[in-house]
Motif scaffolding. Structure first.
Motif, PDB file in Angstrom:
ATOM      1  N   GLU A   3       4.173   4.957   2.261  1.00 44.48           N
ATOM      2  CA  GLU A   3       2.771   4.820   1.884  1.00 44.48           C
ATOM      3  C   GLU A   3       2.671   3.938   0.650  1.00 44.48           C
ATOM      4  OE1 GLU A   3      -0.471   7.763  -0.056  1.00 44.48           O
ATOM      5  OE2 GLU A   3       0.407   8.437   1.819  1.00 44.48           O
ATOM      6  N   ARG A   4       1.649   3.085   0.635  1.00 41.36           N
ATOM      7  CA  ARG A   4       1.432   2.230  -0.533  1.00 41.36           C
ATOM      8  C   ARG A   4      -0.054   1.885  -0.624  1.00 41.36           C
ATOM      9  NH1 ARG A   4       4.863  -3.198  -1.645  1.00 41.36           N
ATOM     10  NH2 ARG A   4       3.639  -3.965  -3.385  1.00 41.36           N
ATOM     11  N   THR A   5      -0.597   1.941  -1.845  1.00 40.36           N
ATOM     12  CA  THR A   5      -1.990   1.587  -2.091  1.00 40.36           C
ATOM     13  C   THR A   5      -2.017   0.255  -2.837  1.00 40.36           C
ATOM     14  OG1 THR A   5      -2.653   3.908  -2.154  1.00 40.36           O
ATOM     15  CG2 THR A   5      -4.149   2.320  -3.185  1.00 40.36           C
ATOM     16  N   LYS A   7      -4.633  -3.466  -3.800  1.00 43.99           N
ATOM     17  CA  LYS A   7      -5.967  -4.071  -3.856  1.00 43.99           C
ATOM     18  C   LYS A   7      -5.996  -5.300  -2.967  1.00 43.99           C
ATOM     19  CE  LYS A   7      -7.587  -2.512  -8.303  1.00 43.99           C
ATOM     20  NZ  LYS A   7      -8.147  -2.851  -9.587  1.00 43.99           N
ATOM     21  N   ILE A  35      -4.225   1.682   8.063  1.00 44.68           N
ATOM     22  CA  ILE A  35      -4.838   1.257   6.810  1.00 44.68           C
ATOM     23  C   ILE A  35      -6.130   2.042   6.645  1.00 44.68           C
ATOM     24  CG2 ILE A  35      -5.970  -0.698   7.958  1.00 44.68           C
ATOM     25  CD1 ILE A  35      -5.735  -2.262   5.310  1.00 44.68           C
ATOM     26  N   LYS A  37      -9.519   2.895   3.616  1.00 41.52           N
ATOM     27  CA  LYS A  37     -10.150   2.862   2.299  1.00 41.52           C
ATOM     28  C   LYS A  37     -10.305   4.298   1.839  1.00 41.52           C
ATOM     29  CE  LYS A  37     -13.875   0.505   1.520  1.00 41.52           C
ATOM     30  NZ  LYS A  37     -15.127  -0.220   1.572  1.00 41.52           N
ATOM     31  N   ALA A  38     -10.378   4.493   0.523  1.00 41.81           N
ATOM     32  CA  ALA A  38     -10.544   5.841  -0.029  1.00 41.81           C
ATOM     33  C   ALA A  38     -11.766   6.504   0.598  1.00 41.81           C
ATOM     34  CB  ALA A  38     -10.691   5.776  -1.539  1.00 41.81           C
ATOM     35  N   GLU A  61      -9.437  -1.054  -3.003  1.00 46.21           N
ATOM     36  CA  GLU A  61      -8.121  -0.468  -2.789  1.00 46.21           C
ATOM     37  C   GLU A  61      -8.041   0.094  -1.377  1.00 46.21           C
ATOM     38  OE1 GLU A  61      -7.061   2.431  -5.746  1.00 46.21           O
ATOM     39  OE2 GLU A  61      -6.376   0.850  -7.102  1.00 46.21           O
ATOM     40  N   VAL A  62      -6.925  -0.198  -0.717  1.00 43.30           N
ATOM     41  CA  VAL A  62      -6.656   0.335   0.612  1.00 43.30           C
ATOM     42  C   VAL A  62      -5.268   0.954   0.603  1.00 43.30           C
ATOM     43  CG1 VAL A  62      -8.162  -1.280   1.853  1.00 43.30           C
ATOM     44  CG2 VAL A  62      -5.775  -1.891   1.447  1.00 43.30           C
ATOM     45  N   THR A  63      -5.067   1.933   1.470  1.00 40.73           N
ATOM     46  CA  THR A  63      -3.773   2.596   1.573  1.00 40.73           C
ATOM     47  C   THR A  63      -3.168   2.289   2.929  1.00 40.73           C
ATOM     48  OG1 THR A  63      -4.486   4.365   0.098  1.00 40.73           O
ATOM     49  CG2 THR A  63      -2.575   4.814   1.487  1.00 40.73           C
ATOM     50  N   ARG A  65      -0.013   3.115   5.572  1.00 45.14           N
ATOM     51  CA  ARG A  65       0.941   4.180   5.892  1.00 45.14           C
ATOM     52  C   ARG A  65       1.662   3.830   7.188  1.00 45.14           C
ATOM     53  NH1 ARG A  65      -3.539   7.318   4.510  1.00 45.14           N
ATOM     54  NH2 ARG A  65      -3.271   8.441   2.553  1.00 45.14           N
ATOM     55  N   ALA A  79       1.695  -4.928   2.457  1.00 42.03           N
ATOM     56  CA  ALA A  79       1.124  -4.810   1.110  1.00 42.03           C
ATOM     57  C   ALA A  79       1.233  -6.150   0.385  1.00 42.03           C
ATOM     58  CB  ALA A  79       1.848  -3.725   0.319  1.00 42.03           C
TER      59      ALA A  79
END
Length: 90
Positions: A3-5, A7, A35, A37-38, A61-63, A65, A79
């Motif tokens: 997992e990585r967040t 911008k 992918i 968004k919060a 910011e997007v995450t 996984r 990323a």
């Protein structure tokens, strides 16, 4: 699970050209990547239509996984792509 967040660096966000470049790269990864968004739902990162509906703009910011073989590499590669201005890519 990897997992990585990050911008979104592209000036237009994940729309049009950046979404096409990103979805193609996601489809080429060894692991399936999502992918989100919060506060939103995770979507398939390789689906250009889903990316367009994500509404990820410049600076959002997007995450990312992924699970399984190649998960870490897949997340890191995507990323790195998001951290570039894909509008300027030639």
């Amino acid at each position: 699970m990897a997992e990585r967040t990050v911008k979104v660096a592209s000036a237009s966000g994940l729309h049009a050209r950046p979404a096409a470049i990103f979805s193609k790269a996601a489809g080429e990864q060894p692991a399936k990547v999502t992918i989100e968004k919060a506060g939103g739902s995770a979507i398939d990162a390789s689906s250009i239509l889903m990316l367009m509906t994500l509404g990820a703009g410049h600076g959002d910011e997007v995450t990312l996984r992924a699970e399984g073989d190649g998960a870490e590499e897949s997340v890191n590669a995507l990323a790195e792509l998001l951290e570039k201005d894909l509008d300027a890519e030639g």
